[in-house]
Design a protein around this motif. Structure first.
Motif, PDB file in Angstrom:
ATOM      1  N   GLU A  56       0.798  -1.219   0.000  1.00  0.00           N
ATOM      2  CA  GLU A  56       0.000   0.000   0.000  1.00  0.00           C
ATOM      3  C   GLU A  56       0.834   1.275   0.000  1.00  0.00           C
ATOM      4  OE1 GLU A  56      -2.847   0.027   3.136  1.00  0.00           O
ATOM      5  OE2 GLU A  56      -3.867  -1.758   2.420  1.00  0.00           O
ATOM      6  N   TYR A  57       2.055   1.223   0.521  1.00  0.00           N
ATOM      7  CA  TYR A  57       2.794   2.477   0.677  1.00  0.00           C
ATOM      8  C   TYR A  57       4.256   2.409   0.241  1.00  0.00           C
ATOM      9  CZ  TYR A  57       4.475   0.373   5.034  1.00  0.00           C
ATOM     10  OH  TYR A  57       5.038  -0.460   5.953  1.00  0.00           O
ATOM     11  N   THR A  58       4.670   1.305  -0.378  1.00  0.00           N
ATOM     12  CA  THR A  58       6.041   1.210  -0.897  1.00  0.00           C
ATOM     13  C   THR A  58       5.999   0.712  -2.335  1.00  0.00           C
ATOM     14  OG1 THR A  58       6.439  -1.114  -0.318  1.00  0.00           O
ATOM     15  CG2 THR A  58       6.849   0.530   1.415  1.00  0.00           C
ATOM     16  N   THR A  59       7.156   0.667  -2.934  1.00  0.00           N
ATOM     17  CA  THR A  59       7.275   0.201  -4.323  1.00  0.00           C
ATOM     18  C   THR A  59       7.619  -1.287  -4.392  1.00  0.00           C
ATOM     19  OG1 THR A  59       9.607   0.822  -4.396  1.00  0.00           O
ATOM     20  CG2 THR A  59       8.020   2.485  -5.101  1.00  0.00           C
ATOM     21  N   VAL A  60       7.410  -2.014  -3.326  1.00  0.00           N
ATOM     22  CA  VAL A  60       7.827  -3.412  -3.258  1.00  0.00           C
ATOM     23  C   VAL A  60       7.264  -4.246  -4.413  1.00  0.00           C
ATOM     24  CG1 VAL A  60       6.002  -4.196  -1.691  1.00  0.00           C
ATOM     25  CG2 VAL A  60       8.176  -5.372  -1.730  1.00  0.00           C
ATOM     26  N   GLY A  61       6.028  -4.012  -4.821  1.00  0.00           N
ATOM     27  CA  GLY A  61       5.448  -4.777  -5.923  1.00  0.00           C
ATOM     28  C   GLY A  61       6.199  -4.572  -7.227  1.00  0.00           C
ATOM     29  N   PHE A  62       6.678  -3.361  -7.429  1.00  0.00           N
ATOM     30  CA  PHE A  62       7.391  -3.040  -8.665  1.00  0.00           C
ATOM     31  C   PHE A  62       8.835  -3.511  -8.617  1.00  0.00           C
ATOM     32  CE2 PHE A  62       3.894  -0.081  -8.289  1.00  0.00           C
ATOM     33  CZ  PHE A  62       3.295  -0.228  -9.518  1.00  0.00           C
ATOM     34  N   GLN A  63       9.391  -3.623  -7.431  1.00  0.00           N
ATOM     35  CA  GLN A  63      10.766  -4.076  -7.285  1.00  0.00           C
ATOM     36  C   GLN A  63      10.922  -5.545  -7.638  1.00  0.00           C
ATOM     37  OE1 GLN A  63      12.022  -2.996  -3.337  1.00  0.00           O
ATOM     38  NE2 GLN A  63      11.532  -0.857  -3.671  1.00  0.00           N
ATOM     39  N   LEU A  64       9.826  -6.258  -7.689  1.00  0.00           N
ATOM     40  CA  LEU A  64       9.860  -7.680  -8.032  1.00  0.00           C
ATOM     41  C   LEU A  64       9.722  -7.924  -9.531  1.00  0.00           C
ATOM     42  CD1 LEU A  64       7.651  -8.948  -5.097  1.00  0.00           C
ATOM     43  CD2 LEU A  64      10.126  -9.189  -5.342  1.00  0.00           C
ATOM     44  N   LEU A  65       9.663  -6.842 -10.290  1.00  0.00           N
ATOM     45  CA  LEU A  65       9.471  -6.928 -11.737  1.00  0.00           C
ATOM     46  C   LEU A  65      10.694  -6.402 -12.463  1.00  0.00           C
ATOM     47  CD1 LEU A  65       5.856  -5.512 -11.863  1.00  0.00           C
ATOM     48  CD2 LEU A  65       6.514  -7.836 -12.473  1.00  0.00           C
ATOM     49  N   PRO A  66      10.861  -6.796 -13.736  1.00  0.00           N
ATOM     50  CA  PRO A  66      11.914  -6.175 -14.533  1.00  0.00           C
ATOM     51  C   PRO A  66      11.551  -4.720 -14.806  1.00  0.00           C
ATOM     52  CG  PRO A  66      10.592  -7.646 -15.887  1.00  0.00           C
ATOM     53  CD  PRO A  66      10.127  -7.814 -14.479  1.00  0.00           C
ATOM     54  N   GLU A  76      -0.032 -10.330 -11.418  1.00  0.00           N
ATOM     55  CA  GLU A  76       0.393 -11.622 -10.862  1.00  0.00           C
ATOM     56  C   GLU A  76       1.243 -11.435  -9.605  1.00  0.00           C
ATOM     57  OE1 GLU A  76       2.235 -13.483 -14.246  1.00  0.00           O
ATOM     58  OE2 GLU A  76       0.325 -14.296 -14.967  1.00  0.00           O
ATOM     59  N   VAL A  77       2.081 -10.404  -9.579  1.00  0.00           N
ATOM     60  CA  VAL A  77       2.881 -10.116  -8.384  1.00  0.00           C
ATOM     61  C   VAL A  77       1.965  -9.762  -7.223  1.00  0.00           C
ATOM     62  CG1 VAL A  77       4.474  -8.429  -7.358  1.00  0.00           C
ATOM     63  CG2 VAL A  77       5.004  -9.467  -9.563  1.00  0.00           C
ATOM     64  N   TYR A  78       1.005  -8.864  -7.480  1.00  0.00           N
ATOM     65  CA  TYR A  78       0.070  -8.472  -6.421  1.00  0.00           C
ATOM     66  C   TYR A  78      -0.752  -9.663  -5.936  1.00  0.00           C
ATOM     67  CZ  TYR A  78       0.920  -3.482  -6.166  1.00  0.00           C
ATOM     68  OH  TYR A  78       1.486  -2.263  -5.910  1.00  0.00           O
ATOM     69  N   GLU A  79      -1.211 -10.484  -6.853  1.00  0.00           N
ATOM     70  CA  GLU A  79      -2.012 -11.647  -6.464  1.00  0.00           C
ATOM     71  C   GLU A  79      -1.196 -12.643  -5.643  1.00  0.00           C
ATOM     72  OE1 GLU A  79      -5.314 -11.730 -10.060  1.00  0.00           O
ATOM     73  OE2 GLU A  79      -3.526 -12.985 -10.256  1.00  0.00           O
ATOM     74  N   ALA A  80       0.068 -12.834  -6.021  1.00  0.00           N
ATOM     75  CA  ALA A  80       0.922 -13.776  -5.286  1.00  0.00           C
ATOM     76  C   ALA A  80       1.141 -13.291  -3.853  1.00  0.00           C
ATOM     77  CB  ALA A  80       2.255 -13.944  -6.006  1.00  0.00           C
ATOM     78  N   ILE A  81       1.371 -12.001  -3.693  1.00  0.00           N
ATOM     79  CA  ILE A  81       1.609 -11.464  -2.355  1.00  0.00           C
ATOM     80  C   ILE A  81       0.324 -11.442  -1.536  1.00  0.00           C
ATOM     81  CG2 ILE A  81       2.276  -9.403  -1.056  1.00  0.00           C
ATOM     82  CD1 ILE A  81       4.275  -8.811  -3.348  1.00  0.00           C
ATOM     83  N   LEU A  82      -0.766 -11.013  -2.156  1.00  0.00           N
ATOM     84  CA  LEU A  82      -2.034 -10.905  -1.431  1.00  0.00           C
ATOM     85  C   LEU A  82      -2.698 -12.258  -1.193  1.00  0.00           C
ATOM     86  CD1 LEU A  82      -3.454  -7.746  -3.218  1.00  0.00           C
ATOM     87  CD2 LEU A  82      -2.519  -7.886  -0.894  1.00  0.00           C
ATOM     88  N   GLY A  83      -2.322 -13.262  -1.983  1.00  0.00           N
ATOM     89  CA  GLY A  83      -2.902 -14.590  -1.818  1.00  0.00           C
ATOM     90  C   GLY A  83      -4.337 -14.681  -2.297  1.00  0.00           C
ATOM     91  N   LYS A  84      -4.697 -13.843  -3.238  1.00  0.00           N
ATOM     92  CA  LYS A  84      -6.057 -13.878  -3.788  1.00  0.00           C
ATOM     93  C   LYS A  84      -6.049 -13.320  -5.205  1.00  0.00           C
ATOM     94  CE  LYS A  84      -7.414  -9.346  -2.020  1.00  0.00           C
ATOM     95  NZ  LYS A  84      -8.355  -8.596  -1.178  1.00  0.00           N
ATOM     96  N   GLN A  85      -7.065 -13.703  -5.964  1.00  0.00           N
ATOM     97  CA  GLN A  85      -7.199 -13.185  -7.324  1.00  0.00           C
ATOM     98  C   GLN A  85      -7.831 -11.815  -7.284  1.00  0.00           C
ATOM     99  OE1 GLN A  85      -9.233 -16.168  -9.722  1.00  0.00           O
ATOM    100  NE2 GLN A  85      -7.260 -16.651 -10.610  1.00  0.00           N
ATOM    101  N   LEU A  86      -7.361 -10.947  -8.174  1.00  0.00           N
ATOM    102  CA  LEU A  86      -7.902  -9.601  -8.301  1.00  0.00           C
ATOM    103  C   LEU A  86      -8.664  -9.486  -9.611  1.00  0.00           C
ATOM    104  CD1 LEU A  86      -4.706  -7.667  -7.189  1.00  0.00           C
ATOM    105  CD2 LEU A  86      -6.712  -8.187  -5.802  1.00  0.00           C
ATOM    106  N   ASP A  87      -9.718  -8.699  -9.602  1.00  0.00           N
ATOM    107  CA  ASP A  87     -10.479  -8.471 -10.813  1.00  0.00           C
ATOM    108  C   ASP A  87      -9.616  -7.674 -11.797  1.00  0.00           C
ATOM    109  OD1 ASP A  87     -13.224  -8.410 -12.220  1.00  0.00           O
ATOM    110  OD2 ASP A  87     -12.583  -6.299 -12.230  1.00  0.00           O
ATOM    111  N   LYS A  88      -9.427  -8.227 -12.989  1.00  0.00           N
ATOM    112  CA  LYS A  88      -8.536  -7.628 -13.981  1.00  0.00           C
ATOM    113  C   LYS A  88      -8.938  -6.200 -14.328  1.00  0.00           C
ATOM    114  CE  LYS A  88      -6.775  -8.581 -18.631  1.00  0.00           C
ATOM    115  NZ  LYS A  88      -6.748  -9.572 -19.717  1.00  0.00           N
TER     116      LYS A  88
END
Length: 137
Positions: A56-66, A76-88
């Motif tokens: 919610e407040y850092t760039t951690v999701g983007f740091q896991l990507l090229p 897919e990164v957000y879903e893996a961390i959150l443990g749930k599917q998100l509506d596209k």
């Protein structure tokens, strides 16, 4: 007994190098962990909770990507961390409103049709964060 725990994000593609006292160490999927001793399951769950909150407040999701990535890869990164599917559609709509991604004139071929590549705009992210805008997904 006192336990000190640190968590770090490391690609599972990297080989795991453990000392002789942890020769049987291996990577595990979070929802498939073996039985852990003492309060270690609670510690691991707390680390996951902290990581989820950091989305919610850092760039951690983007740091896991090229540097260049597709929206599907980001989701897919957000879903893996959150443990749930998100509506596209909702995920993409929120990203569009935040304007933290720069569309590139490049595409990645793979599945059914080429996917447009994007780059994260850190300066825009920081401006929003300074205004107190969080990134809940």
């Amino acid at each position: 007994m006192i336990t000190v725990a640190y968590f770090a994000l490391i690609s599972a593609d990297r080989p795991l190098r453990a000392g002789t006292d942890a020769a049987e160490a291996e990577w595990w999927v979070m929802d498939q962990l073996p039985t852990l001793a003492f309060d270690h399951a609670m510690i691991v769950n707390y680390a996951l909770e902290r990581l989820r909150n950091k989305l919610e407040y850092t760039t951690v999701g983007f740091q896991l990507l090229p540097e260049k990535f597709t929206l599907t890869e980001l989701q897919e990164v957000y879903e893996a961390i959150l443990g749930k599917q998100l509506d596209k559609r909702n995920f993409r709509r929120k990203l569009s409103l935040l304007k933290i991604l720069k569309p590139l004139p490049e595409y990645r071929r793979g599945g059914q049709r080429p996917a447009q590549l994007y780059r994260f705009v850190a300066a825009r992210f920081e401006k929003l964060k300074d205004k107190g805008i969080l990134f809940p997904f």
